[in-house]
Scaffold this active site. Structure first.
Site, PDB file in Angstrom:
ATOM      1  N   PRO A 185       0.841  -1.219   0.000  1.00  0.00           N
ATOM      2  CA  PRO A 185       0.000   0.000   0.000  1.00  0.00           C
ATOM      3  C   PRO A 185       0.866   1.256   0.000  1.00  0.00           C
ATOM      4  CG  PRO A 185       0.049  -0.978   2.200  1.00  0.00           C
ATOM      5  CD  PRO A 185       0.801  -1.909   1.305  1.00  0.00           C
ATOM      6  N   ASP A 236       5.521   2.494   2.603  1.00  0.00           N
ATOM      7  CA  ASP A 236       4.689   1.302   2.747  1.00  0.00           C
ATOM      8  C   ASP A 236       3.847   1.520   4.004  1.00  0.00           C
ATOM      9  OD1 ASP A 236       3.576  -1.163   3.359  1.00  0.00           O
ATOM     10  OD2 ASP A 236       5.423  -2.301   3.044  1.00  0.00           O
ATOM     11  N   HIS A 237       2.538   1.726   3.819  1.00  0.00           N
ATOM     12  CA  HIS A 237       1.684   2.112   4.938  1.00  0.00           C
ATOM     13  C   HIS A 237       1.577   1.031   6.007  1.00  0.00           C
ATOM     14  CE1 HIS A 237      -1.192   4.424   7.117  1.00  0.00           C
ATOM     15  NE2 HIS A 237      -1.439   5.258   6.125  1.00  0.00           N
ATOM     16  N   ARG A 238       1.965  -0.205   5.672  1.00  0.00           N
ATOM     17  CA  ARG A 238       1.964  -1.264   6.682  1.00  0.00           C
ATOM     18  C   ARG A 238       3.081  -1.054   7.699  1.00  0.00           C
ATOM     19  NH1 ARG A 238       2.713  -6.255   2.727  1.00  0.00           N
ATOM     20  NH2 ARG A 238       4.407  -4.824   2.157  1.00  0.00           N
TER      21      ARG A 238
END
Length: 425
Positions: free
Chosen positions: A223, A397-399
């Site tokens: 993401p 990376d939004h994670r």
């Protein structure tokens, strides 16, 4: 007889070019002898034999392209199927658990001298795997092989040593999942209304295929989100000129990108949450800032690494980056010099690109895109003045890195670039 197989010399390698043979039929080789040079999707590497014997047959002539991993390339006197090993200790065996079509349908007999279990059963394993097992006290009987015909290979022993041996069934599932993740085959141009003969088709080489696959996987699975910031670099340019004048007798020239790499590394240490990778087991927090720098080469892109960049001065970073870029373009990098890294920097400023957003280089959590420095009108103390401004984009990376963490990283990065004297200490 011993079949020497085309090795997988990088995680993304599916096929390669057998560039040169260092042996001929009738030669006797020992374990560790350099026998060939293979061009992978990233570099040209020397490979070594892991068994000894006489070269009975050269199955793949030098200069052959598109040689699939795990394909027999030569034959020695002996009984077992033997891989070759990359000189810099890259993975020696192909990452597939299924035999190639050119291999016999039945597993070959175990090689003379193969170890036996307590009940006298022979254990089918490679010499390298046996040596690593002996050095680490690993019981080969407890390992399920994932090599050709269920053979125990180097990666199986290493995984077992970490308490994570992967059974053959799991390896097959991994291979199937990877195949399922491949992008769907595109329609032909003719089906899309572009007639045959109206274009020239340039075949995809190994690097193009690898880059295409990795980028598609990254954009589909990660993401992405970007954060943008403008930084003034007038002081940086002045400091750079002074530094380069001092370093001129040593033949060292520091680039703007070297300042960016150093500033990014220091910012990663100041905001360690940004120096991280997502894994299914948890978030990996990296101890060092190993900064990958994107280098355009003929036919693709490669990302050599400035390791522990936070510990290095600008002169050392400049020297390493120049050397790595040169050898990258010559395809002479070792696997450990371009595989890994915890953060990436991609700079298109020298091409006049003002602003862009990069695709994350998995498994890294961020990549920084650096645009061109240009004169812009800015407001200072209520007055409009000219300043040299550079736009930087941080893709996250939004994670791993949320908006607040990414913003804190850029807050740490910006003052280092705008007042670079702090980086000279």
């Amino acid at each position: 007889m011993t079949d020497i197989l085309m090795p997988a010399l990088s995680p993304t390698m599916e096929e390669g070019v057998l560039a040169k043979w260092h042996v001929k039929v009738g030669d006797t080789v020992s374990a560790g002898d350099v026998i060939a040079e293979i061009e992978t999707d990233k570099a040209t590497m020397e490979v070594e034999a892991v068994d000894e014997g006489e070269v009975l047959e050269i199955l793949v002539p030098e200069g052959s392209e598109n040689v699939k991993v795990n394909t027999p390339i030569a034959r020695l006197s002996g009984d077992a199927v033997a891989p070759v090993r990359e000189k810099a200790d890259a993975p020696a065996e192909a990452p597939k658990s299924e035999p190639s079509k050119s291999e016999p349908a039945e597993a070959p007999k175990a090689a003379p001298g193969a170890p036996k279990s307590a009940d006298g059963e022979r254990i089918f394993s490679s010499p390298l795997a046996r040596r690593i097992a002996a050095q680490n006290g690993v019981d080969l009987k407890s390992i399920k092989g994932t090599g050709p015909h269920g053979r125990i290979v180097k990666r199986d022993v290493e995984a077992a040593g970490k308490g994570a041996a992967q059974p053959a069934a799991a390896a097959s599932a991994t291979t199937a999942a990877s195949a399922a993740a491949e992008p769907r085959k595109a329609q032909s141009l003719a089906q899309m209304g572009i007639p045959d003969g109206s274009y020239d088709l340039i075949p995809l080489d190994g690097m193009k295929k690898a880059v295409a696959r990795r980028m598609v996987d990254s954009i589909q699975n990660v993401p992405h989100f970007p954060l943008f910031i403008d930084v003034e670099i007038d002081q940086l340019m002045a400091v750079r000129a002074k530094v380069n004048k001092m370093l001129e007798p040593q033949g060292i020239k520091v680039s703007v990108n070297d300042f960016v790499i150093k500033a990014a590394a220091l910012a990663l240490k100041a905001v360690p949450e940004a120096n991280a990778s997502y894994t299914p087991e948890g978030i990996a927090m990296h101890h060092n800032a190993d900064v990958s720098m994107a280098v355009a080469i003929d036919g693709g892109l490669i990302t050599p690494i400035i390791k522990k960049a936070e510990t290095k001065g600008l002169a050392q970073i400049a020297t390493e980056s120049k050397d790595l870029a040169k050898r990258a373009r010559e395809r002479k990098l070792k696997p450990e010099e371009f595989q890994g890294g915890t953060f990436s920097v991609s700079n298109l400023g020298m091409f006049g690109i003002k602003q862009f957003t990069s695709i994350i280089n998995e498994p890294q959590g961020c990549i920084m895109s650096v645009g061109a420095g240009e004169q812009r009108a800015v407001v200072k103390d209520g007055q409009i003045v000219a300043a040299t401004v550079m736009t930087v984009t941080l893709t996250c990376d939004h994670r791993v890195v949320d908006g607040a963490t990414g913003a804190r990283f850029l807050q740490a990065f910006k003052p280092l670039i705008e007042d670079p004297v702090a980086m000279l200490a």
